[in-house]
Design an enzyme around this catalytic site. Structure first.
Site, PDB file in Angstrom:
ATOM      1  N   VAL A  92      22.481 -30.753 -48.496  1.00 17.29           N
ATOM      2  CA  VAL A  92      22.174 -29.413 -48.983  1.00 17.29           C
ATOM      3  C   VAL A  92      22.845 -29.277 -50.338  1.00 17.29           C
ATOM      4  O   VAL A  92      24.017 -29.663 -50.501  1.00 17.29           O
ATOM      5  CB  VAL A  92      22.686 -28.331 -48.008  1.00 17.29           C
ATOM      6  CG1 VAL A  92      22.460 -26.936 -48.574  1.00 17.29           C
ATOM      7  CG2 VAL A  92      22.007 -28.471 -46.648  1.00 17.29           C
ATOM      8  N   ARG A  98      27.016 -23.501 -46.679  1.00 16.80           N
ATOM      9  CA  ARG A  98      27.644 -22.419 -45.898  1.00 16.80           C
ATOM     10  C   ARG A  98      26.729 -21.207 -45.752  1.00 16.80           C
ATOM     11  O   ARG A  98      27.179 -20.081 -45.666  1.00 16.80           O
ATOM     12  CB  ARG A  98      28.992 -22.024 -46.479  1.00 16.80           C
ATOM     13  CG  ARG A  98      29.965 -23.174 -46.534  1.00 16.80           C
ATOM     14  CD  ARG A  98      31.387 -22.686 -46.706  1.00 16.80           C
ATOM     15  NE  ARG A  98      32.330 -23.782 -46.846  1.00 16.80           N
ATOM     16  CZ  ARG A  98      32.759 -24.584 -45.878  1.00 16.80           C
ATOM     17  NH1 ARG A  98      32.308 -24.436 -44.659  1.00 16.80           N
ATOM     18  NH2 ARG A  98      33.632 -25.537 -46.108  1.00 16.80           N
ATOM     19  N   GLY A 100      23.860 -21.733 -43.584  1.00 15.20           N
ATOM     20  CA  GLY A 100      23.074 -22.053 -42.398  1.00 15.20           C
ATOM     21  C   GLY A 100      21.950 -23.042 -42.627  1.00 15.20           C
ATOM     22  O   GLY A 100      21.184 -23.323 -41.706  1.00 15.20           O
ATOM     23  N   TYR A 136      29.610 -31.151 -37.961  1.00 12.28           N
ATOM     24  CA  TYR A 136      28.860 -31.878 -36.933  1.00 12.28           C
ATOM     25  C   TYR A 136      29.444 -31.627 -35.541  1.00 12.28           C
ATOM     26  O   TYR A 136      28.702 -31.458 -34.573  1.00 12.28           O
ATOM     27  CB  TYR A 136      28.827 -33.370 -37.239  1.00 12.28           C
ATOM     28  CG  TYR A 136      28.064 -33.717 -38.495  1.00 12.28           C
ATOM     29  CD1 TYR A 136      26.930 -33.007 -38.877  1.00 12.28           C
ATOM     30  CD2 TYR A 136      28.483 -34.761 -39.311  1.00 12.28           C
ATOM     31  CE1 TYR A 136      26.223 -33.328 -40.026  1.00 12.28           C
ATOM     32  CE2 TYR A 136      27.783 -35.086 -40.466  1.00 12.28           C
ATOM     33  CZ  TYR A 136      26.655 -34.372 -40.821  1.00 12.28           C
ATOM     34  OH  TYR A 136      25.967 -34.691 -41.955  1.00 12.28           O
TER      35      TYR A 136
END
Length: 164
Positions: A92, A98, A100, A136
């Protein structure tokens, strides 16, 4: 953590290959491995959408901009006698973290694994990337400390594969 209301997670399409490759380059830069990117966008396109599809990818888009991706392929568990999914890369863009998006990508990948009756979803994480490890684990993943990755590349692969 605010999930974008306009977030779309979808399978990559043939026209996405160049933006996907740019995201891969962003991942390599983040991991301080830009020097290791020796492939190109056209090879990626061929492996995603050519006559033999080696990989699949999903993209996360926000406001019509690609902000993350997950690239994966099937593997197999002989013990489970079921196919699995191996997540090769998840990334990302830093300015979208942060929110989602990583969770949305992993959730979509888990849905794909369940739909395909896979026995597991697995991936590797760099030992120094503690924030990723924490993320994770929060998603239910176990980090297998007793397993190590073995890799043969370049000249060593050529030598191993040569007939003597």
């Amino acid at each position: 953590m605010t999930l974008h209301s306009n977030l779309i997670v979808r399978f990559a399409e043939p026209t996405d290959y160049s933006v996907l490759f740019k995201l891969i380059q962003g991942l390599a830069e983040y991991e301080k491995l830009s020097h290791a990117v020796t492939g190109n966008a056209l090879e990626l396109k061929e492996h995603l959408f050519g006559s033999h599809k080696y990989i699949e990818a999903i993209l996360a888009e926000s406001a019509d901009q690609a902000v993350g991706f997950a690239l994966f392929f099937h593997n197999y568990s002989t013990f489970l006698t079921k196919p699995g999914i191996y997540l090769e890369d998840l990334f990302v863009l830093p300015e979208y973290r942060r929110q989602g998006i990583g969770k949305a990508l992993l959730t979509k990948l888990a849905q794909i694994a369940v739909e395909r009756d896979c026995g597991r979803l697995e991936w590797s994480v760099l030992d120094w990337n503690e924030s990723a490890q924490e993320f994770y684990r929060s998603m239910g993943a176990s980090i297998l400390d007793d397993w190590r990755i073995c890799r043969v590349t370049g000249d060593a692969l050529t030598q191993l594969g040569s007939v003597n």
